[in-house]
Motif scaffolding. Structure first.
Motif: not given
Length: 227
Positions: A2, A6, A154-155, A157-159, A161, A163, A215, A219
């Motif tokens: 984290d 942000r 991956l970062e 995707i989280r911020t 992304g 679907e 994903p 990871r």
């Protein structure tokens, strides 16, 4: 992992301070791919982003370009140059339609003097951004390029992304050069890695972006990427 940076600047402010900040600004609208602030140009204002997302990049003399950050609603950009009186240290470009408030540099400085709480929040934001930048450098130093690219995806995707039925669409639409600059690699190396990910069915590249299909494979790469 984290990241404290942000939390947008506007969200950190008390309601009265936020209103005072907004009252100082003039509304602007920027179309997609428009440059809001340009590296090395003189500074005359800061921007408070109200809607839409931007990318913050910096280019070397040889054309090597690095993605430094993505900034969106509630974020502030251009404050460093405005307060120091120096040239812009990075370019800020709209990834889509962006609405913002432009606050004159002198008026912004006066506002910080009038309302010390805003100054403290801005200082805290600056410290968080520096700390998180240091954390990323330490983390990346222990990983190979493939793992660094996996972590970056991956970062995103989280911020950023979105679907879809066939995977997660990364909405920023970053170039291979920008991805390479973000992970400290050459564009050619990132192009080879992306080709490998495509061949293995982990990602799919499109004209306007990239879709992550698996994903969990990213990871695993990130976990196994120690030098």
């Amino acid at each position: 992992m984290d990241f404290e940076d942000r939390v947008p600047f506007v969200v950190r402010l008390e309601a009265e301070d936020r209103q005072a900040l907004f009252a100082c600004g003039a509304p602007l609208v920027f179309p997609v791919r428009h440059v809001l602030l340009r590296e090395h140009e003189p500074s005359a204002h800061v921007l408070i982003l109200l809607s839409g997302w931007t990318k913050v990049t910096s280019a070397a003399a040889n054309g090597y370009e690095a993605l430094l950050a993505l900034r969106g609603p509630g974020d502030i950009v251009g404050e460093g140059a405005a307060l120091s009186g120096r040239q812009r240290s990075a370019t800020v470009t709209a990834l889509g339609r962006v609405e913002a408030l432009a606050v004159d540099a002198d008026r912004f400085g006066a506002l910080l003097d009038e309302r010390p709480a805003i100054s403290r929040r801005l200082l805290a934001l600056t410290a968080d951004r520096m700390r998180d930048s240091d954390r990323r450098r330490v983390q990346y130093a222990a990983l190979n390029v493939q793992a660094r690219l996996a972590l970056l995806l991956l970062e995103l995707i989280r911020t950023h992304g979105q679907e879809t039925p066939d995977g997660v669409h990364l909405t920023p639409g970053l170039t291979q050069s920008e991805l390479a600059g973000s992970v400290g690699a050459s564009r050619e190396a990132v192009a080879r890695l992306l080709k490998g990910l495509r061949d293995r069915g982990i990602v799919r590249t499109e004209r306007r972006g990239l879709v992550v299909i698996r994903p969990e494979a990213l990871r695993m790469m990130a976990r196994q990427g120690n030098r």
